[in-house]
Design a protein around this motif. Structure first.
Motif, PDB file in Angstrom:
ATOM      1  N   ARG A 106     -21.242  73.316 -24.948  1.00 31.34           N
ATOM      2  CA  ARG A 106     -20.882  74.644 -24.486  1.00 31.34           C
ATOM      3  C   ARG A 106     -21.451  74.905 -23.090  1.00 31.34           C
ATOM      4  O   ARG A 106     -22.602  74.561 -22.828  1.00 31.34           O
TER       5      ARG A 106
ATOM      6  N   HIS B  64     -20.982  80.504 -20.706  1.00 29.54           N
ATOM      7  CA  HIS B  64     -19.669  80.730 -21.317  1.00 29.54           C
ATOM      8  C   HIS B  64     -18.608  81.186 -20.322  1.00 29.54           C
ATOM      9  O   HIS B  64     -17.561  81.669 -20.726  1.00 29.54           O
ATOM     10  N   LYS B  65     -18.864  81.028 -19.031  1.00 28.13           N
ATOM     11  CA  LYS B  65     -17.848  81.327 -18.030  1.00 28.13           C
ATOM     12  C   LYS B  65     -17.075  80.057 -17.699  1.00 28.13           C
ATOM     13  O   LYS B  65     -17.509  78.951 -17.979  1.00 28.13           O
ATOM     14  N   ILE B  66     -15.919  80.260 -17.071  1.00 26.00           N
ATOM     15  CA  ILE B  66     -15.143  79.140 -16.557  1.00 26.00           C
ATOM     16  C   ILE B  66     -14.820  79.407 -15.094  1.00 26.00           C
ATOM     17  O   ILE B  66     -15.016  80.513 -14.586  1.00 26.00           O
TER      18      ILE B  66
ATOM     19  N   VAL C 275     -11.995  86.043 -21.817  1.00 29.36           N
ATOM     20  CA  VAL C 275     -12.593  84.894 -21.137  1.00 29.36           C
ATOM     21  C   VAL C 275     -13.140  85.339 -19.781  1.00 29.36           C
ATOM     22  O   VAL C 275     -12.406  85.892 -18.955  1.00 29.36           O
TER      23      VAL C 275
ATOM     24  N   PHE D  27     -14.518  84.558 -16.070  1.00 33.01           N
ATOM     25  CA  PHE D  27     -14.201  83.503 -15.114  1.00 33.01           C
ATOM     26  C   PHE D  27     -14.630  83.899 -13.718  1.00 33.01           C
ATOM     27  O   PHE D  27     -14.822  85.075 -13.404  1.00 33.01           O
TER      28      PHE D  27
ATOM     29  N   ARG E 272     -19.278  74.200 -14.957  1.00 28.26           N
ATOM     30  CA  ARG E 272     -18.503  74.989 -15.918  1.00 28.26           C
ATOM     31  C   ARG E 272     -17.133  74.342 -16.094  1.00 28.26           C
ATOM     32  O   ARG E 272     -16.668  73.595 -15.220  1.00 28.26           O
TER      33      ARG E 272
ATOM     34  N   HIS F 293     -13.805  69.458 -17.838  1.00 24.24           N
ATOM     35  CA  HIS F 293     -15.227  69.766 -17.989  1.00 24.24           C
ATOM     36  C   HIS F 293     -15.998  68.468 -18.121  1.00 24.24           C
ATOM     37  O   HIS F 293     -15.665  67.624 -18.962  1.00 24.24           O
TER      38      HIS F 293
ATOM     39  N   LEU G 133      -9.641  75.608 -24.214  1.00 24.42           N
ATOM     40  CA  LEU G 133     -10.950  76.145 -23.839  1.00 24.42           C
ATOM     41  C   LEU G 133     -11.968  75.948 -24.958  1.00 24.42           C
ATOM     42  O   LEU G 133     -13.143  75.651 -24.686  1.00 24.42           O
ATOM     43  N   ARG G 134     -11.545  76.098 -26.183  1.00 23.72           N
ATOM     44  CA  ARG G 134     -12.467  75.858 -27.301  1.00 23.72           C
ATOM     45  C   ARG G 134     -12.944  74.409 -27.303  1.00 23.72           C
ATOM     46  O   ARG G 134     -14.105  74.126 -27.613  1.00 23.72           O
TER      47      ARG G 134
ATOM     48  N   VAL H 249     -15.879  76.733 -24.887  1.00 27.44           N
ATOM     49  CA  VAL H 249     -15.821  78.161 -24.530  1.00 27.44           C
ATOM     50  C   VAL H 249     -15.542  78.963 -25.793  1.00 27.44           C
ATOM     51  O   VAL H 249     -14.580  78.683 -26.512  1.00 27.44           O
ATOM     52  N   ARG H 250     -16.384  79.963 -26.052  1.00 30.38           N
ATOM     53  CA  ARG H 250     -16.190  80.797 -27.238  1.00 30.38           C
ATOM     54  C   ARG H 250     -15.103  81.822 -26.993  1.00 30.38           C
ATOM     55  O   ARG H 250     -15.127  82.533 -25.993  1.00 30.38           O
TER      56      ARG H 250
END
Length: 211
Positions: free
Chosen positions: A2, A6-8, A26, A28, A80, A127, A198-199, A203-204
Motif C-alpha cells: 500500500r 494512499h494518494k496516487i 481517490v 490524487f 505512489r 507502481h 487501483l486496489r 489503494v483503498r
C-alpha cells in the motif's frame, strides 16, 4: 504494497477524470506531461500506420504511464501509484481524436449521426515495478443530427478537447439515444475497472477496515 498516504498521481489534464476519481474518494496529485513546446509532446498521440484502435489506445496509455512514472523518479517525488488513461472514439474503423477546429468537429458529428459507434478507454496503473492495464469498450448510439444541431454544438466550447468531438456529460447528452457499457468509461475513466486496478496497487477504495 500500500502507498503510505494512499494518494496516487494522475497523469492527465482531464477535468472529467479528476471529477470521476473524486467521486469514488481517490486522493490524487497531478503529474502532468508536456503536450507542447519546442520539443513537442512527451507522448505522441499520432496513430501509427495500420494501427488498430485497441492497440492505439492501449499503447498511448502505457506510454503516458511510463513517462509519468519516470518523471516521478527523476523529480524524486514520493513513490505512489501512477494512473494514466486515454479515450478514443471509433466509427467504421476510423479513430476520431480531438477535433482541431470547427470543420473537423462538424465532420466527426456527421459521421456519428444516426449511428452506433464505439468508445474505448484504456487505463494503466503503474507502481514500483508492476503495471496493470485494461481497456473498456462501450457502444453509443446517436440520434440523427441535422445541420442546425451540429452547427449549434460546434459553436460551443464542448467539442474541442474531447475524443470524437463530443462529451456525454455535457450538452451532447441530448444526441444520445442509447449506450451499452460504462457511462464513466465514455466520460474518460471507467470507474469499476479503475477501482480494480487501483486496489491491486494497494489503494483503498470504500475500505474502512484498515486491512
Amino acid at each position: 504494497m500500500r502507498p503510505s498516504d494512499h494518494k496516487i498521481y494522475l497523469a492527465s489534464k482531464s477535468a472529467r477524470r479528476r471529477e470521476l476519481l473524486r467521486q469514488i474518494g481517490v486522493e490524487f496529485e497531478l503529474l502532468l506531461l508536456r503536450d507542447q513546446g519546442p520539443r513537442g509532446p512527451e507522448v505522441s498521440e499520432e496513430v501509427l500506420p495500420g494501427e488498430a484502435a485497441d492497440d492505439y489506445v492501449a499503447r498511448v496509455t502505457r506510454e503516458k504511464a511510463e513517462c509519468a512514472h519516470h518523471t516521478m523518479l527523476w523529480r524524486k517525488l514520493p513513490a505512489r501509484p501512477v494512473l494514466a488513461a486515454d479515450t478514443t472514439v471509433v466509427v467504421d474503423g476510423r479513430i476520431l481524436g480531438k477535433p482541431a477546429g470547427y470543420a473537423e468537429a462538424a465532420d466527426m458529428l456527421r459521421s456519428l449521426s444516426g449511428r452506433t459507434h464505439e468508445v474505448l478507454t484504456s487505463v494503466v496503473v503503474r507502481h514500483h515495478d508492476e503495471t496493470w492495464q485494461l481497456t473498456q469498450r462501450s457502444a453509443v448510439r446517436f440520434t440523427p443530427l441535422d445541420d442546425a444541431a451540429i452547427h449549434a454544438y460546434c459553436m460551443s466550447a464542448e467539442p474541442y478537447d474531447k475524443a470524437g468531438g463530443y462529451g456525454i456529460q455535457g450538452m451532447a447528452a441530448v444526441f444520445i439515444q442509447e449506450i451499452a457499457g460504462s457511462y464513466s468509461g465514455i466520460m474518460g475513466l471507467p470507474l469499476f475497472e479503475t477501482a480494480q486496478l487501483l486496489r491491486r496497487a494497494g489503494v483503498r477504495i470504500l475500505d474502512t477496515t484498515g486491512r
